[in-house]
Enzyme design. Structure first.
Site, PDB file in Angstrom:
ATOM      1  N   GLU A 173       2.834 -19.722 -35.531  1.00 15.69           N
ATOM      2  CA  GLU A 173       2.590 -18.422 -34.885  1.00 15.69           C
ATOM      3  C   GLU A 173       1.706 -17.530 -35.765  1.00 15.69           C
ATOM      4  O   GLU A 173       2.038 -16.379 -36.054  1.00 15.69           O
ATOM      5  CB  GLU A 173       3.916 -17.743 -34.506  1.00 15.69           C
ATOM      6  CG  GLU A 173       4.690 -18.538 -33.479  1.00 15.69           C
ATOM      7  CD  GLU A 173       5.770 -17.762 -32.710  1.00 15.69           C
ATOM      8  OE1 GLU A 173       6.109 -16.631 -33.084  1.00 15.69           O
ATOM      9  OE2 GLU A 173       6.253 -18.324 -31.696  1.00 15.69           O
ATOM     10  N   GLU A 295       8.189 -25.006 -29.390  1.00 19.42           N
ATOM     11  CA  GLU A 295       9.254 -24.010 -29.178  1.00 19.42           C
ATOM     12  C   GLU A 295       9.335 -23.735 -27.684  1.00 19.42           C
ATOM     13  O   GLU A 295       8.357 -23.269 -27.088  1.00 19.42           O
ATOM     14  CB  GLU A 295       8.977 -22.714 -29.951  1.00 19.42           C
ATOM     15  CG  GLU A 295       9.174 -22.872 -31.447  1.00 19.42           C
ATOM     16  CD  GLU A 295       9.076 -21.574 -32.235  1.00 19.42           C
ATOM     17  OE1 GLU A 295       9.455 -20.513 -31.696  1.00 19.42           O
ATOM     18  OE2 GLU A 295       8.620 -21.636 -33.392  1.00 19.42           O
TER      19      GLU A 295
HETATM   20  O1  AHR Z   1      12.788 -19.458 -32.398  1.00 23.10           O
HETATM   21  C1  AHR Z   1      12.794 -18.147 -32.851  1.00 23.10           C
HETATM   22  C2  AHR Z   1      11.404 -17.652 -33.235  1.00 23.10           C
HETATM   23  O2  AHR Z   1      10.597 -17.603 -32.104  1.00 23.10           O
HETATM   24  C3  AHR Z   1      10.614 -18.503 -34.190  1.00 23.10           C
HETATM   25  O3  AHR Z   1      10.936 -18.268 -35.503  1.00 23.10           O
HETATM   26  C4  AHR Z   1       9.206 -18.061 -33.930  1.00 23.10           C
HETATM   27  O4  AHR Z   1       8.276 -19.076 -34.216  1.00 23.10           O
HETATM   28  C5  AHR Z   1       9.237 -17.645 -32.463  1.00 23.10           C
HETATM   29  O5  AHR Z   1       8.682 -16.404 -32.282  1.00 23.10           O
END
Ligand code: AHR
Length: 491
Positions: A173, A295
């Site tokens: 990110e 994610e």
């Molecule tokens: O999964 C929680 C958070 O969500 C992670 O640390 C980040 O990469 C995303 O914003």
């Protein structure tokens, strides 16, 4: 009667087992308490890893585990987490709840966890706040067997042989918590950092670049333009939050309309994959670069009384459907989607396991992963299902049914089908082109939309055998109950 056609003679692409992957971050009670309790804990463990959790995770065949973050990855300095534990630095986890991080779980512990789970490690390096040297040395420490300062250090810390590490992420990110970069700036940083992530003899890295958030197409465009030739995969992050980012809504207490809004938002994954792939293909004509959704999952308001930075939430039948739909979508895109990682494995967001002291519960999401595991490494089959639109608001209509199907090595057909309606059961007439069903087994997960498991009542939502189907000359007829996830295996 909904017509469902599965063409067993049209195998489309292999469903990489890594599509069924998971994500573990130094966040809340995911690593500490959830996975790792330390050797001295009263909770039964092997080298500090919870026996009960490992056993449950092995059952669903976790193929790959991402670590140490997330946002934590771009603040993580790996040398803090090696060597004698009593000498390891204590830091504050500034990103997640201000908890003290004592670094007792580090590189060696993570590799031990993967050994016990028999899964591939996916390590996410720190590009946001770490140096090129630091990232380069981590790869050397992990994977080099020759004479070098990092190989020597690893041996001093008790690991003689280098490990094998395939999946390596270069930042996380970086458009946000990983440094607030522009896509072009990150693209150039990525090129630089990855140069020094070496392929040491006997180990080949699969390099993963930080991709976009949701529909940030500008990010995909910018990074691909600059760095496409230097990566094996680009990531995508997409969470389902029913009420939006600022007002996510509760995990358990939601109404019928929120159910359909959640389904609609979950289905958006398909559109995002298509759109990002289209941009990627402009800069990667051979379609060499894979897409990884590292994610995904639901993100709600935290459970009342818990640390807001720990992201602890319950898990209902709604989450089962979110999992079922996403996994069907990933299967259908298995020609380009080569990995996906649910956020997160234990005690954080849409977990498959929740723990409380020595107790554990398997969530509805866990059961979906268990039902879908036979798709791992099978060949996606061409399939089509007749659907109709359902829902309570014109702008939030969704198809009533959702499916994917595959054929495994032994020729068995596996199909997984979801009923998105909370009020209607549907009759399904499944027709298998090119295969006569001889033996059929089926299982079902279903309950009221807000049903969930608790530590006192852990089996409210659980898989049941389903026998109420009829084998016909050409396939199978059955009724899929409202709000359910089903799996059929046909021999
Ligand atoms: O999964 C929680 C958070 O969500 C992670 O640390 C980040 O990469 C995303 O914003």
């Amino acid at each position: 009667m909904a017509k469902y056609i599965i063409n067993t003679e049209k195998k489309l692409s292999k469903i990489n087992k890594e599509i069924y992957g998971h994500f573990s971050e130094h966040l809340g009670r995911c690593i500490y308490e959830g996975l790792y309790v330390g050797e001295d804990s009263d909770i039964p463990n092997v080298n500090g890893m919870r026996k009960d959790v490992i056993e449950a995770l092995k059952e669903i065949k976790v193929p790959v585990l991402r670590w140490p973050g997330g946002c934590f990855a771009d603040e993580y300095h790996w040398k803090d987490g090696i060597g004698p534990r009593e000498n390891r630095k204590k830091i504050i986890n500034t990103h997640w709840g201000g908890a003290v991080e004592d670094n007792s779980f580090g590189t060696h512990e993570f590799m031990e966890l993967c050994r016990q789970l028999e899964c591939e490690p996916y390590i996410n390096g720190n590009l946001g706040s770490g140096t090129v040297q630091e990232m380069s040395e981590w790869v050397e420490y992990l994977t080099f067997n020759g004479v070098s300062p990092m190989a020597e250090l690893r041996k001093q810390n008790g690991q003689e042989e280098a490990w094998k590490v395939k999946y390596f992420g270069v930042g996380n990110e970086n458009w946000g918590c990983g440094g607030n970069m522009t896509p072009e700036f990150y693209g150039n940083m990525y090129r630089r950092y990855q140069t020094y992530c070496r392929n040491y003899p006997g180990n080949k890295l699969y390099k993963i670049a930080c991709g976009p958030n949701v529909e940030d197409y500008n990010w995909t465009e910018g990074v691909m333009k600059v760095a496409a030739n230097f990566m094996d995969a680009l990531t995508l992050h997409y969470y389902t939050h029913p009420g939006g980012w600022l007002n996510k809504g509760p995990a358990r207490d939601f109404d019928d309309n929120t159910w359909y809004i959640t389904m609609k938002k979950t289905l958006k994954m398909d559109e995002l994959i298509n759109n990002h792939l289209e941009i990627m293909n402009k800069y990667d004509k051979e379609e060499r670069v894979d897409l990884i959704i590292d994610e995904w999952g639901s993100w709600y308001d935290v459970e009342a009384g818990t640390n807001p930075g720990f992201l602890y939430q319950q898990n209902t039948m709604r989450d089962a459907l979110i999992a079922g739909i996403n996994l069907n979508i990933f299967n259908k895109h298995s020609n380009r989607v080569k990995m996906a990682n649910l956020a997160q494995i234990v005690n954080v967001l849409q977990s498959v396991i929740l723990t409380e002291g020595e107790k554990i519960i398997l969530t509805p999401t866990y059961h979906v992963f268990n039902m879908y595991k036979d798709h791992q490494e099978a060949m996606l089959l061409e399939s089509y299902i007749e659907t109709k639109e359902i829902g309570l608001e014109e702008e939030n209509l969704v198809p009533n049914l959702h499916e994917s199907s595959s054929m495994d090595e032994s020729g068995r057909v596996i199909f997984t089908i979801n009923n998105l309606s909370i009020t209607e059961d549907y009759k399904v007439e499944a027709e298998l082109l090119g295969k006569k069903p001889i033996k059929v087994s089926a299982s079902i997960l279903n309950n009221e939309m807000t049903a969930y498991n608790t530590f006192d009542n852990p089996d409210v939502v659980n898989i049941k055998e389903f026998v109420d189907f009829k084998i016909t000359e050409v396939g199978i007829n059955f009724t899929i109950p409202k709000c359910s996830v089903m799996r059929f295996i046909i021999e």
